[in-house]
Design an enzyme around this catalytic site. Sequence first.
Site, mmCIF file in Angstrom:
data_model
loop_
_atom_site.group_PDB
_atom_site.id
_atom_site.type_symbol
_atom_site.label_atom_id
_atom_site.label_comp_id
_atom_site.label_asym_id
_atom_site.label_seq_id
_atom_site.Cartn_x
_atom_site.Cartn_y
_atom_site.Cartn_z
ATOM 1 N N TYR A 256 5.462 41.399 -38.191
ATOM 2 C CA TYR A 256 5.369 41.839 -36.799
ATOM 3 C C TYR A 256 4.144 42.733 -36.617
ATOM 4 O O TYR A 256 3.426 42.629 -35.616
ATOM 5 C CB TYR A 256 6.638 42.591 -36.397
ATOM 6 C CG TYR A 256 6.664 42.902 -34.914
ATOM 7 C CD1 TYR A 256 7.190 41.991 -34.007
ATOM 8 C CD2 TYR A 256 6.122 44.095 -34.427
ATOM 9 C CE1 TYR A 256 7.184 42.268 -32.650
ATOM 10 C CE2 TYR A 256 6.118 44.373 -33.074
ATOM 11 C CZ TYR A 256 6.650 43.453 -32.184
ATOM 12 O OH TYR A 256 6.640 43.717 -30.840
ATOM 13 N N PHE B 70 -14.623 31.823 -11.832
ATOM 14 C CA PHE B 70 -13.767 30.903 -12.564
ATOM 15 C C PHE B 70 -12.336 31.158 -12.083
ATOM 16 O O PHE B 70 -11.969 32.294 -11.815
ATOM 17 C CB PHE B 70 -13.876 31.044 -14.090
ATOM 18 C CG PHE B 70 -13.004 30.036 -14.771
ATOM 19 C CD1 PHE B 70 -13.353 28.697 -14.731
ATOM 20 C CD2 PHE B 70 -11.799 30.388 -15.345
ATOM 21 C CE1 PHE B 70 -12.501 27.723 -15.258
ATOM 22 C CE2 PHE B 70 -10.954 29.424 -15.883
ATOM 23 C CZ PHE B 70 -11.311 28.095 -15.840
ATOM 24 N N THR B 71 -11.540 30.094 -12.006
ATOM 25 C CA THR B 71 -10.217 30.162 -11.365
ATOM 26 C C THR B 71 -9.365 31.349 -11.841
ATOM 27 O O THR B 71 -9.008 32.226 -11.054
ATOM 28 C CB THR B 71 -9.455 28.852 -11.619
ATOM 29 O OG1 THR B 71 -9.454 28.585 -13.021
ATOM 30 C CG2 THR B 71 -10.104 27.683 -10.878
ATOM 31 N N ASP C 190 -17.622 36.676 -20.339
ATOM 32 C CA ASP C 190 -16.650 35.622 -20.640
ATOM 33 C C ASP C 190 -17.315 34.766 -21.723
ATOM 34 O O ASP C 190 -18.203 33.963 -21.440
ATOM 35 C CB ASP C 190 -16.355 34.809 -19.380
ATOM 36 C CG ASP C 190 -15.291 33.738 -19.634
ATOM 37 O OD1 ASP C 190 -15.114 33.345 -20.809
ATOM 38 O OD2 ASP C 190 -14.652 33.295 -18.663
ATOM 39 N N LYS D 50 -11.348 27.120 -26.751
ATOM 40 C CA LYS D 50 -12.558 26.312 -26.551
ATOM 41 C C LYS D 50 -13.452 26.441 -27.790
ATOM 42 O O LYS D 50 -13.150 25.860 -28.828
ATOM 43 C CB LYS D 50 -13.296 26.756 -25.287
ATOM 44 C CG LYS D 50 -12.673 26.225 -23.992
ATOM 45 C CD LYS D 50 -11.506 27.011 -23.536
ATOM 46 C CE LYS D 50 -11.141 26.762 -22.089
ATOM 47 N NZ LYS D 50 -9.961 27.544 -21.689
ATOM 48 N N ARG E 169 -12.603 19.676 -9.783
ATOM 49 C CA ARG E 169 -13.210 21.003 -9.704
ATOM 50 C C ARG E 169 -13.943 21.062 -8.361
ATOM 51 O O ARG E 169 -15.156 20.885 -8.290
ATOM 52 C CB ARG E 169 -14.179 21.237 -10.881
ATOM 53 C CG ARG E 169 -13.495 21.650 -12.180
ATOM 54 C CD ARG E 169 -12.724 22.910 -11.984
ATOM 55 N NE ARG E 169 -12.069 23.479 -13.144
ATOM 56 C CZ ARG E 169 -10.850 24.006 -13.101
ATOM 57 N NH1 ARG E 169 -10.112 23.967 -12.020
ATOM 58 N NH2 ARG E 169 -10.336 24.591 -14.152
ATOM 59 N N PHE F 149 -4.411 24.005 -8.018
ATOM 60 C CA PHE F 149 -4.858 22.737 -8.605
ATOM 61 C C PHE F 149 -3.947 22.267 -9.724
ATOM 62 O O PHE F 149 -3.870 21.070 -10.003
ATOM 63 C CB PHE F 149 -6.304 22.864 -9.117
ATOM 64 C CG PHE F 149 -6.505 23.964 -10.115
ATOM 65 C CD1 PHE F 149 -6.717 25.267 -9.691
ATOM 66 C CD2 PHE F 149 -6.469 23.703 -11.478
ATOM 67 C CE1 PHE F 149 -6.882 26.292 -10.618
ATOM 68 C CE2 PHE F 149 -6.639 24.721 -12.403
ATOM 69 C CZ PHE F 149 -6.844 26.021 -11.965
#
Length: 471
Positions: free
Chosen positions: A85, A137-138, A228, A271, A395, A462
């Site tokens: 943990y 970005f969303t 980001d 990614k 998009r 979306f």
Amino acid sequence: MPESKIRTMGQQFGRRSWAEPWKIKMVEPLKMLTPDERRQALHEAGFNTFLLRSEDVYIDLLTDSGTSAMSDRQWAGMMLGDEAYAGSRNFYRLEEAIRKYYGYTHIVPTHQGRGAEHLISRALIEPGDFIPGNMYFTTTRLHQELAGGTFVDVIVDQAHNPTDPSPFKGDVDLAKLEALIKKVGAEKIPYVSLAGTVNMAGGQPVSMANVKAVRKMCDRYGIRLYLDATRMAENAFFIQEREAGYGDKSIAEILLEFCSYTDGAWMSAKKDNLVNIGGWLAVNHQDVFEKASNLVVVYEGLHTYGGMAGRDMEAVAIGIEEMVEDAHIHSRVRQVRYLGKLLVNWDIPIVEPVGGHAIFLDAKRFYPHVPQSQFPAQTLAAELYLDSGIRSMERGVVSAGRDPQTGDHRYPALELARLTIPRRVYTQAHMDVVAESVKAVYDAREKTRGLKMVYEPRYLRFFQARFEPLA
Ligand SMILES: Cc1ncc(COP(=O)(O)O)c(C=O)c1O
């Protein structure tokens, strides 16, 4: 064609061929439904590719997020998971890898990118603040808004033009940034939100010269700069390829230098980091670290796992090492570019230059007869699925959502359908099949009608909105 006329891919482009720098050890069979079955599946999914079952998809280009093939080293690393943990050994491996390759001091693990976005937004934004960034970005913008901030787009104008050939269409427009600072005051800007590459602009990169200039401006006004870093390895590839003085530098060197101009980063490890789940926030300032590591225990998990299993953190640490290998990133971006070249060759409208992770079909030029209020990019994604079982995503106006003040649709300049290439998953033959399907849909474009939205969720619509064809 006579045998002697058959040419390899490299020969067609006047060079020697390259191949993916990996071989396949385990396969996952693909299946293509019949046209009737695809029609049925699409109706059941409300013409939203997010609502299709993956089993009903032939080639899945919905996203590059969490869809990478892990390497044998990563799978072996998973067996070294320390599922304690607190204080898992894998956390310290991850911390070491992020410090070494991104250069930041303090690390907070999260379950994925939006977990890290939530922490940084909650830690830094006060109601009434403004957050300038190089295109929205969303999930990033939503977390900034939920924390009481207003996102302001300060990307260069070229980013909104799908045919502008500029090499760094992800750059911040310094005049727009300075105008905002002067208008609202530096004290109302907790940080500049910089993304490399810029997903919604078509995977367009930010130059090293630009991040240096943004840093200078931030220093002049006492504003912090956060990154980001979701696709920063791909951004480093474009700097290596296009920016004077970087041709001889490795991806790892470029990445480290770029990050050194920022105060920290949030990351969707799903990614660039080549894993199926994971994320992190990394910051240099102790005060931000303290706030984020306090919030992480409320929303994600203890500060040494943040929602990931120990084995997941090990896979991220190894993925970071593999991500910066030049052979990997070169083949990754070139595979995307190969698909783009085929489409451009057939005069199919896409965003150019081709970015790092996806081909973005320009739905406004694809379907000039379908108004943006009838969701041309959503329509295009649906048509591609009907043609061949290939899954892409919208998009455009659906992703852009509604303005929180007026409640109206936001109509972005870019109305795109994204063919996103997972890392290390598909071969050049798959790209050929995809290209031919896009061509078939393009050839039938004049008969195609738009859609109407029949169900709209409140947040990030979306993902779950439903549509019906217009009669
Ligand atoms: C540029 C960018 N930032 C942040 C995120 C959010 O990451 P996640 O999907 O891991 O929550 C994504 C994922 O789509 C992204 O593309």
